[in-house]
Design an enzyme around this catalytic site. Structure first.
Site: not given
Ligand code: NAD
Length: 296
Positions: A62, A106, A129
């Protein structure tokens, strides 16, 4: 416009890697425009707690992808011993930091931390997200803002290949908050007729056999036998499972499914790269929304 039921001449492989590269190019252009207008690039904070090896690989990818499109990435690697209060304090600092447009925590976080409480603390305007209940709610009310990356990746991939979702019988296997449920909402938004299967489903095979569009997100290697796939169906395999020999496989028996399906995503190279591409796109969307500019 293509129909979902096709002559069975072997599936078209949905090349998520190639489509993701195109999405990243578009994002890079938007990053440049944002920076020219506002004097700084969009920024994404990527937070990892602990050292789960799979998470470390995802986080590295990422951050690398941010750099490739010009998004500023802010790395926060915290030890396994981090308390919930410490993580919540970091989230608050990131919420208040003007340079940060997107915040990604995460998952999984260590068991001592309540993941829902942390997600709820992220400013919904910075929820790159698309997991915050507020953003799920906007999607449920058919006015999406920041959209959950993997389901959004399925929709963009389908669009790219001209797979018409409207009116199709779509079946989602898996009902998690981050994939299955928002996937059902995305398909509903695309005007499919949607069924969601989960551990309470009575006859999974019958449901799958009816699917003109099938999305599987269970997390078990080749859980759906390829023989269950309706000829000509569009199959989106979200699962990423590592076998003892190190090989990565999806949740669908690929070889038999590819012989029956009209379209199918490979694993790897399907929804994995699309998910990251959507994260980057969401970060730029968040940056513009925070400046009061509607998403293009
Ligand atoms: P999860 O464990 O949170 O949810 C799994 C879902 O599967 C649950 O809703 C459960 O009801 C359902 N399920 C389990 N057993 C079942 C059964 N026997 N019959 C029917 N349904 C059953 O998982 P998740 O976070 O949604 O992830 C699913 C998979 O997708 C994992 O392999 C994960 O690694 C992968 N994933 C990939 C990406 C990507 O970028 N491609 C992103 C997120 C998750």
């Amino acid at each position: 416009m293509s129909t979902v039921v096709k002559e069975n001449q072997g599936a078209v492989i949905l090349d998520g890697k190639a489509v993701a590269a195109k999405e990243r190019q578009k994002t890079a252009v938007r990053v440049g425009e944002f920076a020219a207008k506002f004097g700084r690039p969009p920024g994404l904070a990527v937070v990892q707690v602990g050292e789960d090896p799979a998470s470390t690989v995802y986080v590295r990818n990422k951050r690398k992808s941010c750099a490739e499109v010009g998004i500023a990435s802010f790395a926060h690697d915290l030890p396994e011993s981090t308390s919930e209060a410490e993580l919540l304090a970091l989230v608050k600092r990131l919420n208040d930091d003007e340079r940060v447009d997107g915040i990604l925590i995460q998952m999984p976080v260590p068991k001592s931390i309540d993941a829902d409480r942390v997600m709820d603390a992220v400013d919904p305007a910075k929820d790159a997200d698309g997991f915050h209940p507020m953003n799920t709610g906007y999607l449920a009310q058919k006015r999406p803002r920041l959209r959950p990356c993997t389901p959004y990746g399925v929709i963009r991939l389908a669009e790219h290949y001209g797979i018409d979702l409207k009116g199709k019988r779509a079946v989602v296997v898996g009902a998690s908050n981050i994939v299955g449920r928002p996937m059902a909402l995305e398909l509903l938004l695309a005007r499919s007729t949607v069924t969601v299967c989960h551990t309470g489903t009575r006859d999974l095979r019958a449901e799958v056999e009816r699917a003109e569009v099938l999305v599987v997100a269970v997390g078990r290697p080749e859980f759906i036998p390829g023989e269950w796939i309706r000829p000509g169906a569009a199959v989106f395999d979200v699962g990423i499972n590592r076998l003892p020999d190190g090989k990565l496989v999806g949740d669908v028996g690929y070889a038999a499914a590819a012989a029956r399906a009209g379209w199918i995503t490979p694993v790897p190279g399907g929804l994995g790269p699309m998910t990251i591409a959507m994260l980057l796109s969401n970060t730029v969307d968040a940056a513009y929304l925070r400046k009061g500019v509607p998403i293009a």
